[in-house]
Motif scaffolding. Structure first.
Motif, short mmCIF file in Angstrom:
data_model
loop_
_atom_site.label_atom_id
_atom_site.label_comp_id
_atom_site.label_asym_id
_atom_site.label_seq_id
_atom_site.Cartn_x
_atom_site.Cartn_y
_atom_site.Cartn_z
N ASN A 116 78.62 73.38 0.52
CA ASN A 116 77.41 72.66 0.14
C ASN A 116 76.45 72.63 1.31
O ASN A 116 76.79 72.15 2.39
CB ASN A 116 77.73 71.24 -0.33
CG ASN A 116 76.60 70.65 -1.15
OD1 ASN A 116 75.54 70.33 -0.64
ND2 ASN A 116 76.83 70.52 -2.45
N ASN A 125 75.26 66.33 4.87
CA ASN A 125 76.65 66.28 4.43
C ASN A 125 77.58 66.10 5.62
O ASN A 125 77.37 66.69 6.69
CB ASN A 125 77.00 67.57 3.69
CG ASN A 125 76.14 67.78 2.46
OD1 ASN A 125 75.94 66.85 1.68
ND2 ASN A 125 75.63 68.98 2.27
N ARG A 150 77.59 62.25 1.67
CA ARG A 150 76.21 62.77 1.77
C ARG A 150 75.28 61.61 2.10
O ARG A 150 75.24 60.61 1.39
CB ARG A 150 75.75 63.44 0.48
CG ARG A 150 74.24 63.74 0.46
CD ARG A 150 73.84 64.55 -0.74
NE ARG A 150 74.28 65.94 -0.59
CZ ARG A 150 74.12 66.86 -1.54
NH1 ARG A 150 73.58 66.54 -2.71
NH2 ARG A 150 74.52 68.10 -1.33
N LEU A 161 80.72 62.85 -2.71
CA LEU A 161 80.68 64.00 -3.60
C LEU A 161 82.03 64.72 -3.58
O LEU A 161 82.78 64.64 -2.60
CB LEU A 161 79.57 64.97 -3.19
CG LEU A 161 78.14 64.43 -3.24
CD1 LEU A 161 77.16 65.46 -2.71
CD2 LEU A 161 77.76 64.02 -4.65
N GLN A 163 84.03 68.56 -4.87
CA GLN A 163 83.96 69.93 -5.40
C GLN A 163 85.36 70.52 -5.44
O GLN A 163 86.25 70.12 -4.70
CB GLN A 163 83.05 70.80 -4.52
CG GLN A 163 81.59 70.35 -4.57
CD GLN A 163 80.68 71.18 -3.69
OE1 GLN A 163 80.11 70.69 -2.73
NE2 GLN A 163 80.53 72.46 -4.03
N PRO A 175 78.76 70.20 -7.09
CA PRO A 175 79.30 68.89 -6.70
C PRO A 175 79.24 67.87 -7.84
O PRO A 175 78.33 67.89 -8.67
CB PRO A 175 78.40 68.47 -5.54
CG PRO A 175 77.13 69.24 -5.73
CD PRO A 175 77.53 70.54 -6.35
N LEU A 177 79.12 63.78 -8.39
CA LEU A 177 78.86 62.51 -7.73
C LEU A 177 79.89 61.49 -8.20
O LEU A 177 80.00 61.22 -9.40
CB LEU A 177 77.44 62.02 -8.04
CG LEU A 177 77.05 60.66 -7.49
CD1 LEU A 177 77.03 60.68 -5.96
CD2 LEU A 177 75.70 60.23 -8.04
#
Length: 411
Positions: A116, A125, A150, A161, A163, A175, A177
């Motif tokens: 990201n 991040n 983040r 976040l 992933q 991602p 949230l």
């Protein structure tokens, strides 16, 4: 074993450790390497169960000046992943989450893959957590997961976040949230744990307004969707720096989770661990869930340090073979202005704990490295530990007994 120095020279801090659970000999340790002046991620690899290590410096992506906050994970198929934060410096911006891949048992690592991308200070991040699903009964075996903080609105707010990767870290999903976007509410210090059926648990700390909390969410479909936010516990934040006259280093309150995937009575228990100031000084607390994260037990102090001592920067693990729960932590219980590493452990699913065991063979002065400053502003934000199939606990931490910040190991 006596304490062993892993890093050849400092300053280096914030170690993470991953063990190859198949060959029982290969170990990968990551560090924040400050020797060049910028943070860099360095890998230390052992192929003889920690007797000796070789080092490899991992370069940040093109256009980035530094990387750090490295965390390592092992997955079947001789795969190691290392997640880190890459950023530009002067000014610090474009902080991005990256992953390095090894498919040859840690002998070499790929060029960094951006998970990201950050954009200046508008999207910043930070602090990844990383796991690979290795639970034998999981339908999602081999999937990799990363969670991170983040910052946005010029660092006035933050969110957590998540992933996932289905191809051993080569590509990553968009991602998800996990936190509520509420003005004035921030989250920090994420953690991920995998249950025996592949359930994914993500925890984090939430700050203000009101009482800080340890929160979590659970996924039962391999990280595709998540259930509602569940409160693990309220939290009394530890002062940073700690109220010891010679201590000037920051002490961030980070969430840690570990799961029992052993075949014994504790199978499926999820443990949450953190540092807490509710008794008037910093101590290590634990809550556990026996119903896959739906409800959590009352917070319980698991260090046996005297009242008034400072116990901080914990991390925890559970043996996949025996279900033994162990947590390490820094403490000043031996000498007020010096630091030691102690270990607390339970062999009955967190019901009772053995007398805590001192890991460091000598206490160390956090201010002993003049290159970092005096009093030092940083001793790193975390340490790490894992247990192998033989029941040996590998513990890594930052130590200044040599006069420099170096990484030590005990097993």
């Amino acid at each position: 074993m006596a304490n062993q120095q892993i890093t050849p020279s400092g300053p280096q801090q914030e170690p993470s450790i991953a063990l190859n659970t198949l060959d029982q000999s290969t170990i990968v340790v990551t560090t924040n390497d400050l020797r060049s002046g910028n943070n860099m991620t360095t890998i230390y690899r052992s192929i003889n169960a920690g007797v000796s290590y070789t080092q490899t410096l991992l370069s940040p992506p093109p256009g980035f000046d530094a990387s750090g906050d490295g965390v390592a994970a092992f997955g079947y198929g001789q795969t190691f992943l290392v997640a880190a934060t890459a950023l530009t410096v002067n000014p610090v911006q474009n902080s991005s989450i990256i992953v390095y891949r090894s498919t040859d048992n840690g002998a070499s690592f790929s060029a960094p893959i951006i998970v990201n991308q950050g954009f200046g200070t508008a999207v910043y991040n930070d602090k990844p957590a990383l796991v690979i699903d290795t639970a034998n009964g999981s339908p999602y075996l081999g999937q990799a997961y990363v969670a991170y903080t983040r910052y946005f609105n010029n660092f006035t707010q933050s969110e957590t976040l998540f992933q996932r990767s289905l191809d051993q870290g080569q590509t990553w999903s968009p991602p998800i949230l996990l936190t509520n976007q509420v003005q004035g509410v921030s989250s920090f210090g994420s953690t991920i744990a995998i249950g025996p059926q592949g359930d994914v648990y993500v925890g984090w700390m939430q700050y203000g307004p009101g009482t800080p909390q340890y929160l979590m969410r659970r996924s039962l479909d391999g990280g595709v969707t998540f259930g509602p936010i569940v409160t693990v516990s309220t939290v009394s934040l530890v002062p940073t720096p700690l109220p010891v006259p010679t201590f000037g280093f920051r002490v961030l309150t980070i969430a840690y989770m570990a799961t029992d995937i052993s075949p014994f009575n504790g199978q499926g228990i999820v443990y949450a661990v953190w540092q807490d100031n509710r008794t008037g000084s910093a101590h290590i607390f634990m809550s556990r869930s026996t119903d896959r994260g739906n409800t959590w037990s009352a917070a319980k102090q698991i260090d046996d340090s005297p009242a008034g001592t400072q116990n901080f920067l914990p991390n925890a693990t559970v043996s996949r073979d025996t279900g033994a729960f162990k947590a390490m932590y820094y403490t000043n219980r031996v000498t007020t202005n010096l630091i030691d590493v102690y270990l607390t452990e339970s062999n009955d699913a967190g019901n009772t704990f053995l007398p805590n065991r001192r890991i460091t063979s000598v206490s160390f002065d956090p201010n002993a490295d003049p290159s970092i400053g005096e009093p030092t502003p940083s001793i790193g934000d975390y340490n790490d530990l894992e247990i192998n199939a033989a029941g040996t606990t590998f513990i890594v931490w930052m130590d200044t007994r040599t006069g420099s910040q170096n990484i030590f190991e005990d097993r």
